[in-house]
Design an enzyme around this catalytic site. Structure first.
Site, PDB file in Angstrom:
ATOM      1  N   CYS A 196     -47.463   7.277 -63.817  1.00  0.00           N
ATOM      2  CA  CYS A 196     -47.962   6.059 -63.243  1.00  0.00           C
ATOM      3  C   CYS A 196     -47.970   6.058 -61.865  1.00  0.00           C
ATOM      4  O   CYS A 196     -47.341   6.759 -61.169  1.00  0.00           O
ATOM      5  CB  CYS A 196     -46.996   4.782 -63.459  1.00  0.00           C
TER       6      CYS A 196
ATOM      7  N   ASP B 282     -56.962   0.512 -58.945  1.00  0.00           N
ATOM      8  CA  ASP B 282     -55.693   0.321 -59.372  1.00  0.00           C
ATOM      9  C   ASP B 282     -55.159  -1.195 -59.564  1.00  0.00           C
ATOM     10  O   ASP B 282     -55.751  -1.915 -58.844  1.00  0.00           O
ATOM     11  CB  ASP B 282     -54.614   1.170 -58.508  1.00  0.00           C
ATOM     12  N   SER B 283     -54.059  -1.464 -60.283  1.00  0.00           N
ATOM     13  CA  SER B 283     -53.839  -2.625 -60.411  1.00  0.00           C
ATOM     14  C   SER B 283     -53.272  -3.133 -59.240  1.00  0.00           C
ATOM     15  O   SER B 283     -53.082  -4.421 -58.878  1.00  0.00           O
ATOM     16  CB  SER B 283     -52.565  -2.687 -61.630  1.00  0.00           C
TER      17      SER B 283
ATOM     18  N   CYS C 164     -55.223   4.608 -61.941  1.00  0.00           N
ATOM     19  CA  CYS C 164     -54.412   3.739 -62.881  1.00  0.00           C
ATOM     20  C   CYS C 164     -54.192   4.335 -64.269  1.00  0.00           C
ATOM     21  O   CYS C 164     -55.072   4.546 -64.927  1.00  0.00           O
ATOM     22  CB  CYS C 164     -54.650   2.262 -62.816  1.00  0.00           C
TER      23      CYS C 164
ATOM     24  N   HIS D 296     -48.067   4.248 -59.300  1.00  0.00           N
ATOM     25  CA  HIS D 296     -47.133   3.565 -58.329  1.00  0.00           C
ATOM     26  C   HIS D 296     -45.954   4.882 -57.970  1.00  0.00           C
ATOM     27  O   HIS D 296     -45.197   4.613 -56.937  1.00  0.00           O
ATOM     28  CB  HIS D 296     -46.627   2.468 -58.906  1.00  0.00           C
TER      29      HIS D 296
ATOM     30  N   GLU E 129     -44.094  -3.204 -55.787  1.00  0.00           N
ATOM     31  CA  GLU E 129     -45.244  -4.214 -55.405  1.00  0.00           C
ATOM     32  C   GLU E 129     -44.215  -5.077 -54.513  1.00  0.00           C
ATOM     33  O   GLU E 129     -44.684  -5.681 -53.770  1.00  0.00           O
ATOM     34  CB  GLU E 129     -45.799  -4.937 -56.606  1.00  0.00           C
TER      35      GLU E 129
END
Ligand code: DGL
Length: 269
Positions: free
Chosen positions: A191, A7-8, A70, A193, A158
């Site tokens: 997403c 994932d990012s 992701c 996240h 993040e």
């Protein structure tokens, strides 16, 4: 079996958690590209380039399967990743996400209501790709399929702001127009996240069902013949598989994720 997951940033951990539960005998290697997060505000060319870089690192670790945890990378880079990894199987997030949305929407209170809708919450790049919207529209028309880009949410997660008043206000700002217009519906967390803040999104969307696709990825993989060995070995062995972690910027990993990794990252719980 060794499963590479990328994932990012720390979003893909929400998928990894589910896969560890589902396939406890498998070995995992997780790559979070924290040096380049977010992907969702970047161009398709940049997303492809960064995704290929992650996949090359994982390929060099001799993985047997790549899970693109992701949605942004899945929306734009899946074909190039499949070409790079061939014959290693590559699994993305969009197909299971659509399955999860359809399953949630199939309950009579939603599908028979003239006032419900599907809302895809995702990064700007995923929304632009229309990866979810096209298929959902084709499968559910005339039910309204709506999309909302939420670029600020990944930045806050993040940053570690998963329980912060600003996060709650921001979620409300993104979803309130839909809640005002439709008393019920399915909101798809497009997403990886967002499952970290699933509860907060749920609280902001009374009457709506909020679904994430991590469970559906496990479900989809369990049906694949290449997963049979790992599923069978889990039944005869109690020895849990290992998890290796790679972050392209170690210092950028938020504390809540570090805590999860230190405390439970090696366990299938
Ligand atoms: N977690 C990712 C996704 O599922 C990417 C978020 C980002 O880097 O913008 O889309």
């Amino acid at each position: 079996m060794k499963i590479g997951v990328f994932d990012s940033g720390v979003g893909g951990i929400t998928v990894l958690k589910e896969l560890q539960k589902r396939f406890p005998a498998a070995d995992f290697i997780y790559l979070g590209d924290t040096a380049h997060v977010p992907y969702g505000t970047k161009s398709p060319a940049q997303i492809k380039r960064l995704s290929l870089r992650c996949a090359r690192i994982l390929k060099s670790k001799t993985i047997d399967l790549l899970v693109v945890a992701c949605n942004t990378a899945s929306s734009w880079a899946l074909p190039v990743l499949e070409t790079l990894l061939k014959p290693i199987p590559v699994v993305g997030m969009v197909k299971p996400g659509i399955e999860a949305a359809l399953a949630a929407f199939s309950r009579p209170s939603l599908k028979d209501s003239p006032h419900s809708a599907i809302l895809v919450l995702a990064t700007r790049a995923t929304v632009m790709s229309r990866a979810y919207a096209e298929d959902l529209h084709a499968l559910l028309s005339p039910i309204p399929v709506l999309q909302q880009a939420c670029p600020l949410l990944v930045a806050m997660i993040e940053e570690g702001w998963i329980d912060h008043p600003i996060l709650r206000l921001t979620i409300r700002e993104y979803v309130q127009p839909y809640v005002d217009q439709y008393p019920s519906g399915v909101a798809v967390l497009g997403c990886t996240h967002y499952p970290w803040i699933h509860r907060e999104i749920e609280k902001a969307m009374p009457g709506w069902v909020v679904v994430d696709s991590s469970w559906a990825v496990g479900e989809m993989l369990a049906r694949e013949s290449f997963m049979r060995d790992v599923t069978a070995s889990a039944k005869i062995s109690d020895v849990p598989g290992s998890t290796e972690w790679i972050f392209t910027d170690e210092d950028a990993v938020p504390t809540f994720a570090k805590r999860w990794i230190d405390g439970r990252g090696d366990q299938a719980s």
